[in-house]
Motif scaffolding. Sequence first.
Motif, PDB file in Angstrom:
ATOM      1  N   LEU A  97       0.831  -1.206   0.000  1.00  0.00           N
ATOM      2  CA  LEU A  97       0.000   0.000   0.000  1.00  0.00           C
ATOM      3  C   LEU A  97       0.864   1.254   0.000  1.00  0.00           C
ATOM      4  O   LEU A  97       0.592   2.211  -0.736  1.00  0.00           O
ATOM      5  N   ALA A  98       1.911   1.242   0.823  1.00  0.00           N
ATOM      6  CA  ALA A  98       2.766   2.422   0.912  1.00  0.00           C
ATOM      7  C   ALA A  98       3.555   2.636  -0.371  1.00  0.00           C
ATOM      8  O   ALA A  98       3.931   3.768  -0.699  1.00  0.00           O
ATOM      9  N   GLU A  99       3.790   1.565  -1.103  1.00  0.00           N
ATOM     10  CA  GLU A  99       4.540   1.674  -2.347  1.00  0.00           C
ATOM     11  C   GLU A  99       3.648   2.107  -3.515  1.00  0.00           C
ATOM     12  O   GLU A  99       4.121   2.683  -4.495  1.00  0.00           O
ATOM     13  N   LEU A 100       2.364   1.807  -3.418  1.00  0.00           N
ATOM     14  CA  LEU A 100       1.440   2.059  -4.536  1.00  0.00           C
ATOM     15  C   LEU A 100       1.508   3.499  -5.063  1.00  0.00           C
ATOM     16  O   LEU A 100       1.584   3.705  -6.281  1.00  0.00           O
ATOM     17  N   PRO A 101       1.497   4.531  -4.203  1.00  0.00           N
ATOM     18  CA  PRO A 101       1.496   5.896  -4.764  1.00  0.00           C
ATOM     19  C   PRO A 101       2.703   6.194  -5.648  1.00  0.00           C
ATOM     20  O   PRO A 101       2.565   6.875  -6.671  1.00  0.00           O
ATOM     21  N   SER A 102       3.878   5.697  -5.286  1.00  0.00           N
ATOM     22  CA  SER A 102       5.055   6.006  -6.108  1.00  0.00           C
ATOM     23  C   SER A 102       4.982   5.288  -7.449  1.00  0.00           C
ATOM     24  O   SER A 102       5.329   5.861  -8.493  1.00  0.00           O
ATOM     25  N   VAL A 103       4.535   4.033  -7.446  1.00  0.00           N
ATOM     26  CA  VAL A 103       4.391   3.313  -8.716  1.00  0.00           C
ATOM     27  C   VAL A 103       3.331   3.997  -9.580  1.00  0.00           C
ATOM     28  O   VAL A 103       3.508   4.193 -10.796  1.00  0.00           O
ATOM     29  N   HIS A 104       2.246   4.403  -8.933  1.00  0.00           N
ATOM     30  CA  HIS A 104       1.160   5.084  -9.628  1.00  0.00           C
ATOM     31  C   HIS A 104       1.650   6.400 -10.238  1.00  0.00           C
ATOM     32  O   HIS A 104       1.351   6.716 -11.398  1.00  0.00           O
ATOM     33  N   MET A 105       2.443   7.161  -9.479  1.00  0.00           N
ATOM     34  CA  MET A 105       2.967   8.422 -10.014  1.00  0.00           C
ATOM     35  C   MET A 105       3.920   8.177 -11.180  1.00  0.00           C
ATOM     36  O   MET A 105       3.931   8.944 -12.152  1.00  0.00           O
ATOM     37  N   MET A 106       4.728   7.114 -11.104  1.00  0.00           N
ATOM     38  CA  MET A 106       5.650   6.835 -12.214  1.00  0.00           C
ATOM     39  C   MET A 106       4.879   6.422 -13.466  1.00  0.00           C
ATOM     40  O   MET A 106       5.252   6.784 -14.587  1.00  0.00           O
ATOM     41  N   TYR A 107       3.840   5.614 -13.278  1.00  0.00           N
ATOM     42  CA  TYR A 107       2.979   5.217 -14.405  1.00  0.00           C
ATOM     43  C   TYR A 107       2.479   6.481 -15.121  1.00  0.00           C
ATOM     44  O   TYR A 107       2.558   6.608 -16.348  1.00  0.00           O
ATOM     45  N   HIS A 108       1.992   7.432 -14.333  1.00  0.00           N
ATOM     46  CA  HIS A 108       1.440   8.641 -14.943  1.00  0.00           C
ATOM     47  C   HIS A 108       2.524   9.612 -15.395  1.00  0.00           C
ATOM     48  O   HIS A 108       2.286  10.413 -16.308  1.00  0.00           O
ATOM     49  N   ASP A 109       3.693   9.576 -14.775  1.00  0.00           N
ATOM     50  CA  ASP A 109       4.763  10.442 -15.261  1.00  0.00           C
ATOM     51  C   ASP A 109       5.180  10.017 -16.670  1.00  0.00           C
ATOM     52  O   ASP A 109       5.505  10.855 -17.514  1.00  0.00           O
ATOM     53  N   GLY A 110       5.175   8.719 -16.912  1.00  0.00           N
ATOM     54  CA  GLY A 110       5.434   8.250 -18.276  1.00  0.00           C
ATOM     55  C   GLY A 110       4.429   8.846 -19.246  1.00  0.00           C
ATOM     56  O   GLY A 110       4.773   9.202 -20.379  1.00  0.00           O
ATOM     57  N   GLN A 111       3.197   8.992 -18.794  1.00  0.00           N
ATOM     58  CA  GLN A 111       2.171   9.564 -19.669  1.00  0.00           C
ATOM     59  C   GLN A 111       2.397  11.064 -19.881  1.00  0.00           C
ATOM     60  O   GLN A 111       2.221  11.567 -20.997  1.00  0.00           O
ATOM     61  N   LEU A 112       2.799  11.772 -18.816  1.00  0.00           N
ATOM     62  CA  LEU A 112       3.098  13.206 -19.012  1.00  0.00           C
ATOM     63  C   LEU A 112       4.235  13.383 -20.005  1.00  0.00           C
ATOM     64  O   LEU A 112       4.192  14.268 -20.870  1.00  0.00           O
ATOM     65  N   ASN A 113       5.267  12.551 -19.883  1.00  0.00           N
ATOM     66  CA  ASN A 113       6.394  12.661 -20.817  1.00  0.00           C
ATOM     67  C   ASN A 113       5.944  12.348 -22.241  1.00  0.00           C
ATOM     68  O   ASN A 113       6.414  12.966 -23.206  1.00  0.00           O
ATOM     69  N   TYR A 114       5.036  11.415 -22.367  1.00  0.00           N
ATOM     70  CA  TYR A 114       4.526  11.092 -23.697  1.00  0.00           C
ATOM     71  C   TYR A 114       3.736  12.279 -24.268  1.00  0.00           C
ATOM     72  O   TYR A 114       3.886  12.642 -25.442  1.00  0.00           O
ATOM     73  N   LEU A 115       2.903  12.894 -23.419  1.00  0.00           N
ATOM     74  CA  LEU A 115       2.150  14.072 -23.870  1.00  0.00           C
ATOM     75  C   LEU A 115       3.112  15.184 -24.292  1.00  0.00           C
ATOM     76  O   LEU A 115       2.870  15.889 -25.278  1.00  0.00           O
ATOM     77  N   GLN A 116       4.207  15.340 -23.551  1.00  0.00           N
ATOM     78  CA  GLN A 116       5.198  16.361 -23.926  1.00  0.00           C
ATOM     79  C   GLN A 116       5.730  16.116 -25.332  1.00  0.00           C
ATOM     80  O   GLN A 116       5.870  17.055 -26.126  1.00  0.00           O
ATOM     81  N   THR A 117       6.041  14.856 -25.618  1.00  0.00           N
ATOM     82  CA  THR A 117       6.594  14.575 -26.949  1.00  0.00           C
ATOM     83  C   THR A 117       5.555  14.859 -28.029  1.00  0.00           C
ATOM     84  O   THR A 117       5.900  15.327 -29.114  1.00  0.00           O
ATOM     85  N   LEU A 118       4.289  14.597 -27.733  1.00  0.00           N
ATOM     86  CA  LEU A 118       3.253  14.915 -28.723  1.00  0.00           C
ATOM     87  C   LEU A 118       3.195  16.421 -28.976  1.00  0.00           C
ATOM     88  O   LEU A 118       2.807  16.858 -30.055  1.00  0.00           O
ATOM     89  N   HIS A 119       3.554  17.208 -27.955  1.00  0.00           N
ATOM     90  CA  HIS A 119       3.561  18.665 -28.115  1.00  0.00           C
ATOM     91  C   HIS A 119       4.896  19.164 -28.671  1.00  0.00           C
ATOM     92  O   HIS A 119       5.154  20.367 -28.691  1.00  0.00           O
TER      93      HIS A 119
END
Lengths: 160, 166
Positions: A130-152
């Motif tokens: 449970l304590a680890e979940l937020p960091s994994v979740h944030m990394m999952y979504h950080d990959g998505q932010l980086n992907y959105l950046q490349t689209l821009h």
Amino acid sequence: MPAPLSLKDHLRAQTERAHRLLTNDLKAIALDRQNASPGGVARPALHIVAECAMVNAFIADYLRTGTAAPRPSPEERETRLRSFDTAEKALACLDQATQNLLQTIEALDESTLGEISDQPLGRPVTRFALAELPSVHMMYHDGQLNYLQTLHGDSVNHWR
Amino acid sequence: MEPTLLAADLGRSLQHPQDYASPQVLIGDLTPDQATQTPPGAPYSIAENVAHMHAWQNYIVRRVRGENPPRPDGEADWPKVEADAWPVPVADFLAGIRDFEALLTAPAAGALLARPYSDDHTNANRLLNIALHNAYHLGQVTLLRRELGLWPPEGDDEAAYTTNCP
């Protein structure tokens, strides 16, 4: 021989790093694109960050109190996400939730990290997971932010 | 915390993440053409993301086993994947997860807290970092699927993971 990195040290370092990357990457997206949905199918960057804040708060609250807050309905969740319409609002919520989470991790008794609970997720998981979940979740979504950046058209690494 | 419990958590975070669809679900139903399509503006296809994840997962698994593999730099970092080659990276990546899990079963799990190299990382740190690296790129795979009109994947069960966050 260095002292072993404790599991709490690991959780703290992983959470701080994921929070920092997510913050830097949202700030690197132009203001007029933070609330945009590329192609009409991707979630806006602001919603992604706001959801991370909500998950961090949910997990911190459970680890601290032992009681899971009621999950919002899909409609309530969407309404809440849409309320984060600026980076300032989304990052303020992310900062506060992550600080609460870090304080909660700091206060955890390491000997209890193996205790299993099925309340917050509806299936058995350890407190460590449970304590680890937020960091994994944030990394999952950080990959998505980086992907959105490349689209821009932004291929710069903003992690440092 | 017992190494065996840590091992169980590590294994679960790879195969059955708490907060997004499993790797098998995210990539297992793709045709070669779907997997190798790169939408306009995107730097990599799903297949190239998978090959990249495999390169680093395999490198770390071998390091934890005590081998000394070459770092996947240059072209080995982001291998090009043509459609007819797609079955290879997807099979390699999913097999690599099983290799990872094999490191988590007793008695190997007892070595999770060991520091066999001089960079101050435990084996558990290395494996946790791979779980994070996979999460990062699987998030991108999810966006690629959405862009390509391939969402949700076959066999997706949002109720099986926590935060419903595609």
